[in-house]
Design a protein around this motif. Structure first.
Motif, PDB file in Angstrom:
ATOM      1  N   GLY A  23      65.471 -35.429  -5.899  1.00 39.90           N
ATOM      2  CA  GLY A  23      65.349 -36.725  -6.065  1.00 39.90           C
ATOM      3  C   GLY A  23      65.567 -37.717  -7.446  1.00 39.90           C
ATOM      4  O   GLY A  23      65.022 -36.334  -8.449  1.00 39.90           O
ATOM      5  N   ASP A  24      64.729 -38.476  -7.353  1.00 40.31           N
ATOM      6  CA  ASP A  24      64.583 -39.362  -8.674  1.00 40.31           C
ATOM      7  C   ASP A  24      64.250 -38.920  -9.372  1.00 40.31           C
ATOM      8  O   ASP A  24      62.401 -38.212  -9.579  1.00 40.31           O
ATOM      9  N   GLU A  60      59.781 -33.211 -12.997  1.00 33.66           N
ATOM     10  CA  GLU A  60      59.183 -34.472 -11.961  1.00 33.66           C
ATOM     11  C   GLU A  60      59.772 -35.667 -11.308  1.00 33.66           C
ATOM     12  O   GLU A  60      60.409 -35.976 -11.967  1.00 33.66           O
ATOM     13  N   SER A  61      60.005 -35.081  -9.997  1.00 34.77           N
ATOM     14  CA  SER A  61      60.690 -36.651  -9.112  1.00 34.77           C
ATOM     15  C   SER A  61      59.412 -36.964  -8.901  1.00 34.77           C
ATOM     16  O   SER A  61      58.265 -36.677  -8.934  1.00 34.77           O
ATOM     17  N   VAL A  62      59.550 -38.742  -8.163  1.00 32.69           N
ATOM     18  CA  VAL A  62      58.825 -39.016  -7.338  1.00 32.69           C
ATOM     19  C   VAL A  62      57.763 -38.498  -6.776  1.00 32.69           C
ATOM     20  O   VAL A  62      56.673 -38.015  -6.309  1.00 32.69           O
ATOM     21  N   LYS A  63      58.743 -37.086  -5.549  1.00 32.14           N
ATOM     22  CA  LYS A  63      57.500 -36.744  -4.911  1.00 32.14           C
ATOM     23  C   LYS A  63      57.316 -35.158  -5.074  1.00 32.14           C
ATOM     24  O   LYS A  63      56.037 -34.792  -4.529  1.00 32.14           O
ATOM     25  N   ALA A  64      57.286 -34.622  -6.139  1.00 31.13           N
ATOM     26  CA  ALA A  64      57.906 -33.209  -6.262  1.00 31.13           C
ATOM     27  C   ALA A  64      57.175 -32.601  -8.102  1.00 31.13           C
ATOM     28  O   ALA A  64      57.800 -33.532  -8.636  1.00 31.13           O
ATOM     29  N   VAL A  65      56.554 -31.727  -7.898  1.00 31.05           N
ATOM     30  CA  VAL A  65      56.255 -31.163  -9.574  1.00 31.05           C
ATOM     31  C   VAL A  65      57.582 -29.947  -9.991  1.00 31.05           C
ATOM     32  O   VAL A  65      57.241 -28.931  -9.051  1.00 31.05           O
ATOM     33  N   VAL A 101      61.399 -38.834 -12.346  1.00 28.50           N
ATOM     34  CA  VAL A 101      60.717 -39.789 -13.155  1.00 28.50           C
ATOM     35  C   VAL A 101      59.664 -38.908 -14.311  1.00 28.50           C
ATOM     36  O   VAL A 101      59.226 -40.277 -15.476  1.00 28.50           O
ATOM     37  N   TYR A 102      59.680 -37.886 -14.510  1.00 23.42           N
ATOM     38  CA  TYR A 102      59.032 -37.356 -15.757  1.00 23.42           C
ATOM     39  C   TYR A 102      59.372 -35.929 -15.874  1.00 23.42           C
ATOM     40  O   TYR A 102      60.367 -35.299 -16.208  1.00 23.42           O
ATOM     41  N   GLU A 125      58.986 -32.582 -19.203  1.00 13.96           N
ATOM     42  CA  GLU A 125      58.248 -32.358 -20.255  1.00 13.96           C
ATOM     43  C   GLU A 125      58.916 -30.702 -20.746  1.00 13.96           C
ATOM     44  O   GLU A 125      59.388 -30.289 -20.030  1.00 13.96           O
ATOM     45  N   VAL A 172      58.448 -28.680 -17.395  1.00 17.82           N
ATOM     46  CA  VAL A 172      58.059 -29.412 -16.499  1.00 17.82           C
ATOM     47  C   VAL A 172      59.148 -30.500 -16.056  1.00 17.82           C
ATOM     48  O   VAL A 172      59.482 -31.709 -16.754  1.00 17.82           O
TER      49      VAL A 172
END
Lengths: 128, 375
Positions: free
Chosen positions: A36-37, A60-65, A39-40, A42, A58
């Motif tokens: 999904g979206d 990350e989406s809004v919900k998950a790493v 957002v981060y 690394e 790493v």
């Protein structure tokens, strides 16, 4: 969903493109869609070593790493810093602008362990 | 094998097929198979902030308390004072244990002095029902009527206009935290001006076999206003931007409403409710711990369970965190030492072994009228 024929794939949903003795690494269309979206992100520094099947970063989406796993061993020759500032590119263009790192191979034989596009597509269908 | 068995026990709302046909991604949540997203969390989030979003919240539980002693039962169970609500009004209240820990937080619908409908969290429905029966079952008739209701939330600035097209009574005059009984898409419904997003909006309760009819009518009525189906993902980012607590995160059997900053929902002047003595003591002597809001000052997404530190000393843990779609940065809430309760304090959020800079801020993180609220 796209599976470019000129790439090789891992079970962790990274893709690899061979460019001479360097490989470009990113995550697949399936991976970005599952996340999904985004957002981060690394990413490692240029010059550091990465090891096949070990985490190099790493996402990350809004919900998950999620960890990013290196498909090959070697040293990081180049990092795509542009996606760190604009991680949404990973959703928009996973096989193009959202490449992540370029790795100078230490063992070209590792490439033989990767899947081709057809096998990866089959792998995903079985995973569903 | 265990996984498969667990999956078979999950419940489906009457809108499950609708979600599938809309392309939703379905996940297990609180014992239910629920849509987590359709077009994408950020897209759905912004639709609710700027236009309208439709949520299936049929997993929520409903408990009916009736009889001459109903009001006494509600007064004993809830920390808030239902005498302050009139017929046709709803009221938010935590339900507490004697030690002040929270059984559940819920919304009480006052139909009359002898009839209250209580909307509880899906994850707590059975626990809350058992608790109510054991503590107030002799005072009133208490029934778990969750199977009698589907619930659809329509949220966003265009909600009233869209809802009006399918109801036989105009919902526009209904005040915030009030409700009416009306027909929606031709079927009987309870319509309350409530929600969990910080936007204007309504929650529509109907019989389960009418839910698809209500949903389809709303989607059709809103098609020119940009209505979108929205899932649990957006529900979480929307409530987080408002600093609303979520049970299991900012409220729990260990975290009291006073610590969570919900003192305005604890009517200490009301006699005899469960948890009063413990909560009164926390108010008078200070709780020692508190739920605070914080904003990331550098890139990174805070998540539940991450440590919160200041000057190298651990002072608590993140209870909820996300990337705020409206603000474009990480925000979160944390259960920490009460010394961090003021806004503007520099803290560190420990993300995968690294200390990322953050700052305590007042919640809500986002306000529709003012845009981002400065700390």
């Amino acid at each position: 969903m796209e599976f470019p024929k000129d790439l090789k794939y891992t079970k962790e949903h990274e893709w690899v493109k061979l460019e001479g003795n360097v490989v470009v690494v990113g995550i697949t269309d399936y991976a970005q869609d599952s996340l999904g979206d985004v957002v981060y992100v690394e990413l490692p520094q240029e010059g550091v070593g990465v090891t096949k099947n070990e985490s190099f970063g790493v996402v990350e989406s809004v919900k998950a790493v999620s960890d990013l796993y290196s498909p090959v061993s070697g040293s990081v020759a180049e990092v795509n810093d542009a996606i760190v500032d604009n991680p949404e590119v990973i959703n928009e263009d996973p096989y193009g602008d959202a490449w992540m790192i370029k790795v100078e191979l230490s063992n070209a034989g590792e490439l033989d362990d990767l899947m081709n596009a057809d096998d990866y597509q089959k792998f995903i269908e079985e995973e569903k | 094998m265990t996984v498969r068995e667990t999956f078979l026990e999950l419940k489906r709302t009457p809108l499950y097929g609708t979600h599938k046909s809309l392309g939703a991604r379905i996940v297990p949540f609180a014992g239910w198979e629920m849509p987590v997203q359709y077009s994408g969390v950020i897209d759905e989030h912004l639709a609710v902030r700027n236009a309208c979003g439709l949520f299936d919240v049929s997993h929520m539980g409903e408990i009916l308390i009736t009889g001459p002693g109903a009001i006494k039962a509600v007064q004993r169970l809830g920390t808030n004072d239902i005498e302050k609500a009139v017929e046709g009004q709803c009221q938010y209240t935590p339900l507490c244990y004697p030690d002040g820990g929270v059984v559940d937080d819920c919304i009480v619908y006052r139909f009359g002095p002898e009839r209250f409908l209580i909307c509880v969290n899906a994850s707590n429905t059975d626990k809350a029902f058992e608790w109510m029966r054991s503590e107030a079952g002799k005072m009133a008739a208490i029934r778990n009527v969750s199977a009698d209701y589907a619930e659809i939330a329509i949220q966003g600035p265009f909600s009233a206009g869209i809802l009006k097209k399918i109801t036989d009574k105009d919902p526009a005059p209904v005040k915030r935290y009030h409700f009416i009984e009306a027909k929606a898409a031709g079927v009987p419904a309870i319509i309350s001006r409530t929600g969990y997003t910080g936007e204007d909006g309504f929650e529509v309760y109907s019989a389960p076999d009418s839910a698809v009819k209500v949903w389809d009518a709303l989607m059709d009525a809103g098609k020119d206003s940009g209505i979108k189906p929205a899932g649990l993902g957006a529900r979480d980012t929307l409530r987080l931007e408002m600093g609303y607590p979520l049970y299991g995160h900012e409220l729990s059997e260990k975290i009291t409403p006073i610590e969570a900053g919900l003192g305005r929902f604890v009517a200490l002047d009301k006699a005899g409710f469960i948890g009063r003595e413990a909560l009164k003591k926390q108010v008078e002597k200070g709780a020692g711990k508190a739920i605070i809001g914080f904003e990331m000052l550098e890139a990174g997404v805070p998540r539940q369970g991450y440590d919160v530190a200041a000057l190298g000393v651990k002072l608590g843990e993140v209870t909820s965190g996300t990337h705020s779609p409206s603000l474009g940065r990480g925000v979160g809430m944390a259960y920490v030492d009460a010394s961090l309760i003021s806004p503007g304090i520099n803290i560190d959020i420990m993300v995968r072994g690294r200390a990322l800079k953050a700052k305590t801020v007042r919640t809500p993180f986002y306000s529709r009228q003012r845009g981002k609220i400065p700390a």
